[in-house]
Design a protein around this motif. Structure first.
Motif, mmCIF file in Angstrom:
data_model
loop_
_atom_site.group_PDB
_atom_site.id
_atom_site.type_symbol
_atom_site.label_atom_id
_atom_site.label_comp_id
_atom_site.label_asym_id
_atom_site.label_seq_id
_atom_site.Cartn_x
_atom_site.Cartn_y
_atom_site.Cartn_z
ATOM 1 N N GLU A 83 4.349 29.131 -0.122
ATOM 2 C CA GLU A 83 3.737 27.801 -0.196
ATOM 3 C C GLU A 83 4.785 26.699 -0.265
ATOM 4 O O GLU A 83 4.644 25.653 0.369
ATOM 5 N N LEU A 135 6.332 26.378 3.071
ATOM 6 C CA LEU A 135 5.357 25.790 3.983
ATOM 7 C C LEU A 135 5.308 24.270 3.818
ATOM 8 O O LEU A 135 5.258 23.526 4.803
ATOM 9 N N ARG A 186 2.820 31.434 7.586
ATOM 10 C CA ARG A 186 2.579 32.505 6.618
ATOM 11 C C ARG A 186 2.815 33.878 7.239
ATOM 12 O O ARG A 186 3.322 34.793 6.571
ATOM 13 N N TYR A 239 -0.821 18.019 -2.029
ATOM 14 C CA TYR A 239 -0.772 19.247 -1.223
ATOM 15 C C TYR A 239 -1.739 20.318 -1.723
ATOM 16 O O TYR A 239 -2.534 20.851 -0.931
ATOM 17 N N GLU A 287 0.099 26.428 9.802
ATOM 18 C CA GLU A 287 0.291 27.037 8.485
ATOM 19 C C GLU A 287 0.075 28.550 8.554
ATOM 20 O O GLU A 287 0.803 29.320 7.906
ATOM 21 N N VAL A 339 4.804 21.038 6.510
ATOM 22 C CA VAL A 339 3.940 19.907 6.181
ATOM 23 C C VAL A 339 4.719 18.595 6.129
ATOM 24 O O VAL A 339 4.328 17.599 6.755
#
Length: 293
Positions: A181, A184, A175, A99, A171, A189
């Protein structure tokens, strides 16, 4: 609504394709059927008949010999543990490394990728690896079958490529909504990466299940032997039993040839039962991750 009519040439082409693929699939399945039938046959029949799909004399002596003690069940438990835990460790390490490497602005990204690629081309060798395992006090530990191969460089690169191909707009929207992160990765993901994760779950699981050489090097305690090593010992025992028979005619040996085939069935059947549940994601996941870098 427009109707599409098949031409005579197209119909013949499709028919030939079906026949060819059917014969090709049959050739792939026949060896499995032969091995399964041979595991239920007698050694005399295996010796007399070169190829058969149904044994004339049904016998379970080979399986009775394999499961005569609880050692085989214990080794199956060891293999299941190594496969499940090892696959989870593989996925966690691969995802958490792939990632950040998918972010083109990551500082030192190219250096890390070059080091990963370097490990695909060069390795320390068997003896240095053994010394590292020994110095880490992992000998005779199931962790020796899990930790050294926690990340596959090839799989890592494909997963990284898959992450890079995800739409950046998703993404950015996450945000804007205040997602960090970790959120996310977990909420955006990973749900979008089910095909590639299913594919490499299968890759890692098959690798752990079939792992034989590492256990042979690092595990000396018979109670910690995985299934593949235990089945090897069973085959060796069935072969040595034939030598005992030559010295003691009253000793009844196990069926050597059918034991070998029963060993193949026992070692292959569990992973074959898992494969159909992941097969539909197999090709899709590999192709998505290998289109571009």
């Amino acid at each position: 609504m427009t109707k599409h009519y098949r031409t005579a040439g197209g119909t013949v082409f499709d028919l030939l394709n079906y026949v060819f693929l059917g014969l090709f699939g049959l050739l792939a399945v026949l060896p499995f059927i032969f091995v399964l039938s041979g595991s239920f046959a007698t050694d005399a029949e295996i010796t007399k008949r070169a190829v058969f799909l149904i044994p004339s004399t049904f016998s379970i002596d080979a399986y009775r010999f394999i499961f005569s003690t609880d050692t085989i069940l214990r080794s199956i438990g060891v293999s299941v543990y190594v496969t499940v835990v090892g696959t989870i460790v593989n996925l966690i390490f691969t995802v958490t490394m792939a990632y950040p490497l998918a972010r083109r602005g990551l500082m030192g990204r190219n250096l890390i990728l070059n080091l990963v690629i370097f490990t695909m081309l060069f390795g320390g060798g068997m003896i240095p690896t053994y010394l590292v395992i020994r110095d880490l006090n992992l000998l005779d530990s199931l962790n020796a079958l899990i930790i050294p191969g926690a990340i596959s460089a090839f799989n890592l690169i494909i997963v990284k490529n898959f992450f890079q191909e995800l739409p950046p707009g998703l993404e950015e929207a996450a945000r804007i909504d205040g997602c960090n992160e970790l959120g996310l990765l977990w909420r955006i993901v990973l749900p979008l990466s089910k095909p590639v994760l299913a594919t490499f779950t299968l890759f890692y699981a098959v690798g752990h299940w079939n792992n034989f050489f590492s256990a042979l090097l690092y595990i000396n305690d018979p109670e910690k032997w995985p299934l593949q090593v235990m089945l090897r010992q069973i085959v060796m025992l069935s072969q040595s039993a034939g030598d005992i028979t030559s010295m003691d005619p009253s000793f009844v040996p196990p069926p050597e040839q059918s034991v070998k085939m029963a060993v193949i069935v026992v070692g292959t059947l569990p992973i074959l039962c898992v494969y159909p549940f992941l097969q539909k994601h197999f090709a899709k996941g590999v192709l998505f991750g290998s289109i571009k870098g």
